[in-house]
Design a protein around this motif. Structure first.
Motif, mmCIF file in Angstrom:
data_model
loop_
_atom_site.group_PDB
_atom_site.id
_atom_site.type_symbol
_atom_site.label_atom_id
_atom_site.label_comp_id
_atom_site.label_asym_id
_atom_site.label_seq_id
_atom_site.Cartn_x
_atom_site.Cartn_y
_atom_site.Cartn_z
ATOM 1 N N UNK A 212 30.880 4.435 -13.014
ATOM 2 C CA UNK A 212 31.183 5.102 -13.950
ATOM 3 C C UNK A 212 30.883 6.612 -13.634
ATOM 4 N N UNK A 213 29.924 6.814 -13.259
ATOM 5 C CA UNK A 213 29.020 8.210 -12.831
ATOM 6 C C UNK A 213 29.956 8.807 -11.710
ATOM 7 N N UNK A 214 30.370 8.007 -10.769
ATOM 8 C CA UNK A 214 31.041 8.742 -9.615
ATOM 9 C C UNK A 214 32.315 8.836 -9.933
ATOM 10 N N UNK A 215 33.015 8.158 -10.965
ATOM 11 C CA UNK A 215 34.530 8.608 -11.680
ATOM 12 C C UNK A 215 34.295 9.746 -12.399
ATOM 13 N N UNK A 216 33.427 9.880 -13.006
ATOM 14 C CA UNK A 216 33.059 11.259 -13.962
ATOM 15 C C UNK A 216 32.890 12.509 -13.034
ATOM 16 N N UNK B 125 33.828 12.964 -9.941
ATOM 17 C CA UNK B 125 34.920 13.191 -9.050
ATOM 18 C C UNK B 125 36.046 13.949 -10.004
ATOM 19 N N UNK B 126 36.015 13.342 -11.230
ATOM 20 C CA UNK B 126 36.862 13.953 -12.167
ATOM 21 C C UNK B 126 36.555 15.580 -12.402
ATOM 22 N N UNK B 127 35.298 15.739 -12.578
ATOM 23 C CA UNK B 127 34.855 17.095 -12.963
ATOM 24 C C UNK B 127 34.995 17.968 -11.488
ATOM 25 N N UNK B 128 34.818 17.368 -10.626
ATOM 26 C CA UNK B 128 35.339 18.141 -9.092
ATOM 27 C C UNK B 128 36.612 18.576 -9.290
ATOM 28 N N UNK B 129 37.590 17.734 -9.595
ATOM 29 C CA UNK B 129 38.940 17.917 -9.381
ATOM 30 C C UNK B 129 39.551 18.954 -10.680
ATOM 31 N N UNK B 130 38.754 18.810 -11.891
ATOM 32 C CA UNK B 130 39.063 19.874 -13.090
ATOM 33 C C UNK B 130 38.579 21.291 -12.494
ATOM 34 N N UNK C 132 29.618 15.838 -2.265
ATOM 35 C CA UNK C 132 28.833 15.145 -1.241
ATOM 36 C C UNK C 132 28.069 14.172 -2.527
ATOM 37 N N UNK C 133 27.823 14.759 -3.489
ATOM 38 C CA UNK C 133 27.181 13.526 -4.451
ATOM 39 C C UNK C 133 27.978 12.389 -4.707
ATOM 40 N N UNK D 152 29.603 11.042 -2.502
ATOM 41 C CA UNK D 152 29.507 10.236 -1.105
ATOM 42 C C UNK D 152 28.000 9.400 -1.378
ATOM 43 N N UNK D 153 27.106 10.157 -1.819
ATOM 44 C CA UNK D 153 25.911 9.633 -1.996
ATOM 45 C C UNK D 153 25.991 8.470 -3.374
ATOM 46 N N UNK D 154 26.617 8.504 -4.318
ATOM 47 C CA UNK D 154 26.785 7.692 -5.448
ATOM 48 C C UNK D 154 27.389 6.486 -5.046
ATOM 49 N N UNK D 155 28.548 6.713 -4.088
ATOM 50 C CA UNK D 155 29.247 5.443 -3.439
ATOM 51 C C UNK D 155 28.468 4.700 -2.602
ATOM 52 N N UNK D 156 27.615 5.560 -1.850
ATOM 53 C CA UNK D 156 26.687 4.792 -0.785
ATOM 54 C C UNK D 156 25.869 4.114 -1.526
ATOM 55 N N UNK D 157 25.114 4.624 -2.348
ATOM 56 C CA UNK D 157 23.896 3.883 -3.301
ATOM 57 C C UNK D 157 24.425 2.651 -4.053
ATOM 58 N N UNK D 158 25.750 2.819 -4.770
ATOM 59 C CA UNK D 158 26.297 1.804 -5.298
ATOM 60 C C UNK D 158 26.673 0.334 -4.376
#
Length: 165
Positions: free
Chosen positions: A24-28, A30-35, A49-50, A52-58
Motif C-alpha cells: 500500500x505504501x508503495x502504491x501511495x 508511486x501515486x504521489x510521484x506521478x501527481x 528510488x524509494x 524500488x526499496x519498498x518493492x525489494x523489501x516487500x
C-alpha cells in the motif's frame, strides 16, 4: 524440532502480515510521484528510488511467508494428481535438492558484494537518490536466511509426517 518450526512459522507469519503494508505504501508513493511530476512539475529521484526499496523489501523479506502459506510458484503438472504421500516425498526432495542448495549458492555468491557494499557504505543508484544501496543489497542474504529457515521448518513437519505415516 517442532518448537523450532513453530518459532520460524511465527516469525515469517509476523513478517508477512507486517510487510504487506509496504504494498500500500508503495502504491501511495508511486501515486504521489506521478501527481508531483505531472500536476506540479516536481520530481524526486529519491522518491522514485524509494519505490524500488519498498518493492525489494516487500518481496525479499516476505518470501519466507509466501513459502509458509504455500503461495509460491509451483509447476504442478503431475503434482496435483499424486497421493499425499507422493507429494510429501516430492516436497522433501525439492527442499533438500533444489531450494536449500539454491539458497546456499545465492547467499555464498552474493555475500562478497554485500560485504563490500557495507564496507564502503555504498551510495545512491542515481545522483540525488537514496544513499543506502548497502541496505538494498542486504535484502539478498536476508532473503536467503528467511527462506532457508522456513524451508527447514517445513522439512521438519514433512519428515515428521513421513515417519508418522
Amino acid at each position: 524440532m517442532r518448537r523450532f518450526a513453530q518459532l520460524i512459522d511465527a516469525m515469517n507469519r509476523w513478517l508477512g502480515l507486517t510487510l504487506r503494508w509496504l504494498a500500500l505504501l508503495m502504491v501511495l508513493v508511486q501515486f504521489a510521484i506521478v501527481v508531483g511530476r505531472y500536476v506540479f512539475g516536481v520530481n524526486s529521484i529519491a522518491a522514485q528510488e524509494s519505490v524500488l526499496y519498498l518493492h525489494g523489501a516487500l518481496f525479499m523479506l516476505a518470501a519466507g511467508y509466501t513459502l509458509l502459506v504455500d503461495r509460491h510458484v509451483r509447476v504442478d503438472v503431475f503434482y496435483a494428481d499424486l497421493s499425499l504421500a507422493a507429494r510429501r516425498r516430492i516436497d522433501i526432495a525439492g527442499h533438500l535438492l533444489l531450494l536449500l542448495p539454491a539458497m546456499a549458492a545465492l547467499f555464498w555468491w552474493s555475500w562478497p558484494s554485500v560485504r563490500n557494499s557495507w564496507k564502503i557504505l555504498e551510495g545512491p543508484i542515481s545522483v540525488g537518490g537514496i544513499e543506502a544501496v548497502f541496505l538494498l543489497k542486504s535484502l539478498i542474504p536476508a532473503f536467503c536466511i528467511l527462506v532457508t529457515l522456513q524451508s527447514l521448518a517445513i522439512l521438519v513437519r514433512l519428515v515428521a509426517e513421513e515417519f508418522e505415516a
